[in-house]
Design a protein around this motif. Structure first.
Motif, mmCIF file in Angstrom:
data_model
loop_
_atom_site.group_PDB
_atom_site.id
_atom_site.type_symbol
_atom_site.label_atom_id
_atom_site.label_comp_id
_atom_site.label_asym_id
_atom_site.label_seq_id
_atom_site.Cartn_x
_atom_site.Cartn_y
_atom_site.Cartn_z
ATOM 1 N N SER A 180 0.819 -1.209 0.000
ATOM 2 C CA SER A 180 0.000 0.000 0.000
ATOM 3 C C SER A 180 0.857 1.265 0.000
ATOM 4 N N LYS A 181 2.080 1.138 0.479
ATOM 5 C CA LYS A 181 3.012 2.281 0.462
ATOM 6 C C LYS A 181 3.887 2.159 -0.789
ATOM 7 N N ILE A 182 3.412 2.783 -1.871
ATOM 8 C CA ILE A 182 4.030 2.581 -3.189
ATOM 9 C C ILE A 182 4.581 3.903 -3.710
ATOM 10 N N ALA A 183 5.868 3.913 -4.026
ATOM 11 C CA ALA A 183 6.515 5.106 -4.559
ATOM 12 C C ALA A 183 6.655 5.005 -6.073
ATOM 13 N N LEU A 184 6.823 6.166 -6.708
ATOM 14 C CA LEU A 184 7.069 6.232 -8.150
ATOM 15 C C LEU A 184 8.390 6.942 -8.386
ATOM 16 N N LEU A 185 9.230 6.336 -9.205
ATOM 17 C CA LEU A 185 10.551 6.874 -9.517
ATOM 18 C C LEU A 185 10.595 7.182 -11.012
ATOM 19 N N SER A 186 10.957 8.426 -11.361
ATOM 20 C CA SER A 186 10.860 8.849 -12.764
ATOM 21 C C SER A 186 11.972 9.821 -13.140
ATOM 22 N N PRO A 187 12.296 9.890 -14.442
ATOM 23 C CA PRO A 187 13.126 11.007 -14.919
ATOM 24 C C PRO A 187 12.342 12.311 -14.713
ATOM 25 N N PRO A 188 12.950 13.463 -14.954
ATOM 26 C CA PRO A 188 12.248 14.737 -14.727
ATOM 27 C C PRO A 188 10.920 14.806 -15.475
ATOM 28 N N PHE A 189 9.893 15.315 -14.814
ATOM 29 C CA PHE A 189 8.591 15.457 -15.459
ATOM 30 C C PHE A 189 8.617 16.664 -16.393
ATOM 31 N N PRO A 240 8.851 5.227 5.118
ATOM 32 C CA PRO A 240 9.323 4.905 3.767
ATOM 33 C C PRO A 240 8.360 3.999 3.001
ATOM 34 N N PRO A 241 8.452 4.019 1.681
ATOM 35 C CA PRO A 241 7.615 3.116 0.868
ATOM 36 C C PRO A 241 8.077 1.680 1.014
ATOM 37 N N LYS A 242 7.180 0.765 0.735
ATOM 38 C CA LYS A 242 7.507 -0.664 0.769
ATOM 39 C C LYS A 242 7.632 -1.255 -0.636
ATOM 40 N N ALA A 243 7.301 -0.432 -1.645
ATOM 41 C CA ALA A 243 7.438 -0.870 -3.039
ATOM 42 C C ALA A 243 7.704 0.355 -3.913
ATOM 43 N N ILE A 244 8.417 0.138 -5.022
ATOM 44 C CA ILE A 244 8.752 1.243 -5.922
ATOM 45 C C ILE A 244 8.437 0.858 -7.366
ATOM 46 N N LEU A 245 7.751 1.760 -8.053
ATOM 47 C CA LEU A 245 7.514 1.627 -9.483
ATOM 48 C C LEU A 245 8.562 2.451 -10.216
ATOM 49 N N ILE A 270 11.927 -4.363 -0.008
ATOM 50 C CA ILE A 270 11.331 -3.421 -0.951
ATOM 51 C C ILE A 270 10.857 -4.167 -2.201
ATOM 52 N N GLY A 271 9.608 -3.970 -2.560
ATOM 53 C CA GLY A 271 9.098 -4.557 -3.790
ATOM 54 C C GLY A 271 9.468 -3.673 -4.974
ATOM 55 N N VAL A 272 9.751 -4.282 -6.112
ATOM 56 C CA VAL A 272 10.175 -3.524 -7.297
ATOM 57 C C VAL A 272 9.397 -3.996 -8.520
ATOM 58 N N ILE A 273 8.916 -3.030 -9.291
ATOM 59 C CA ILE A 273 8.294 -3.323 -10.584
ATOM 60 C C ILE A 273 8.717 -2.217 -11.553
ATOM 61 N N GLY A 274 8.974 -2.581 -12.794
ATOM 62 C CA GLY A 274 9.445 -1.591 -13.759
ATOM 63 C C GLY A 274 8.619 -1.583 -15.033
#
Length: 334
Positions: A180-189, A240-245, A270-274
């Motif tokens: 449920s604690k999911i972060a998003l990691l991205s290049p600059p928007f 902190p998040p428990k998973a990262i997109l 940490i869960g990871v999905i790409g």
């Protein structure tokens, strides 16, 4: 040394110049096997080389297209280029690849260079910084197809992923796996870079769908050079998040580098999905769950759309957007 001409080949082979021309253009419908063999042998003996420039002037075609890619280092970009090249090879066309590095200035130079070389059409991953230049091309009825990005104010056929759906599926997968604690990691928007903005929207829509409060601290974007520091701040938040997109392959690489360097266990800690299937996804330990783009199909579609425009040479009444479906590949990382 005297240049060998079609007339020389015709005289030596004992055929007309038009027969040699038909052979060179692979029009064999009414040509006997012996005639073909005789012309081929003559060409080899005399060392004849077709005058490509003269042929292009006569046919009003250079049998060449240009591809302007935003960043050639992305897996998606290289796969798309490969598909475009495959289609062009089947049609006896050549491809000039230009890497703009997401820089409008480089993109502008490449557009001008390709036009100067009289390429028959352009497939572009547009930066969004040369709207007026692309509008001029559209007004001239110049064959052009966009891929991966939409540019407001430019009516041309565009091929891209259903990016919102890709991010939605990623978040949905994490939620169904108990996160449920999911972060998003991205290049600059940047608004001109469609996938980034659409994937952010898909992430937010999925959180809303599953009634998970949006935590702005979990949305992290930055340049590659900043990514390790940004990931560190994310991981060490008070909550902190428990998973990262990871929204593309480069961001995923940065995340995996940080995780390995800091001995963080996937998926236990940490869960990871790409988004973007990477070549090492199934051999990485643990194997990586990803959302794949059908990049080869997208590249082939863009190439075929361009060839339709080149062949018809007519003004398109309405540009179309072709969205491709993302595919979830389930593995062990979340």
């Amino acid at each position: 040394m005297k240049k060998v001409t079609i007339a020389d080949v015709a005289q030596h082979a004992g055929v007309s110049k038009s027969t040699v021309s038909q052979y060179l253009n692979q029009r064999y419908d009414y040509m006997g096997e012996q005639t073909k063999a005789r012309i081929e042998e003559t060409i080899n003996v005399l060392g004849y080389r077709p005058n490509i420039l003269a042929r292009s002037l006569k046919q009003k075609s250079t049998t060449t297209i240009g591809v302007i890619v935003a960043n050639i280092l992305h897996v998606f970009s290289t796969q798309v280029i490969r598909a475009i090249e495959d289609v062009c090879n089947e049609k006896d066309f050549h491809v000039i690849i230009c890497n703009a590095d997401n820089q409008p200035e480089k993109e502008k130079k490449y557009i001008e260079m390709l036009r100067a070389k009289q390429v028959d059409g352009i497939i572009a991953f547009p930066t969004g910084g040369n709207i007026a230049l692309y509008q001029d091309l559209v007004r001239e009825n110049y064959p052009i197809v966009f891929i991966d990005r939409l540019i407001e104010g430019i009516e041309t056929n565009t091929v891209l992923l259903d990016n919102e759906k890709a991010a939605f599926i990623a978040v949905e997968t994490l939620v169904k796996n108990g996160y449920s604690k999911i972060a998003l990691l991205s290049p600059p928007f940047e608004h001109a870079i469609t996938p980034r903005m659409e994937r952010l929207n898909g992430y937010k829509n999925a959180l809303q769908e599953y009634q998970i409060p949006l935590n702005e601290e979990y949305i992290v974007s930055g340049k590659t050079s900043e990514m390790q520091s940004l990931i560190g701040k994310l991981i060490y938040l008070k909550d902190p998040p428990k998973a990262i997109l990871a929204t593309n392959d480069h961001v995923l690489m940065e995340l995996l580098t940080y995780v390995k360097k800091n001995q963080i266990r996937i998926p236990e800690e940490i869960g990871v999905i790409g988004i973007d299937e990477v070549s090492f996804a199934d051999i990485y330990s643990p194997s990586l769950t990803t959302i794949a783009q059908p990049s080869f199909e997208m590249g082939a579609k863009a190439a075929n759309l361009l060839f339709e425009r080149i062949q018809k040479k007519e003004i398109i009444n309405q540009a179309k957007i072709y969205r491709f479906e993302p595919k979830l590949i389930v593995r062990e990382s979340c």
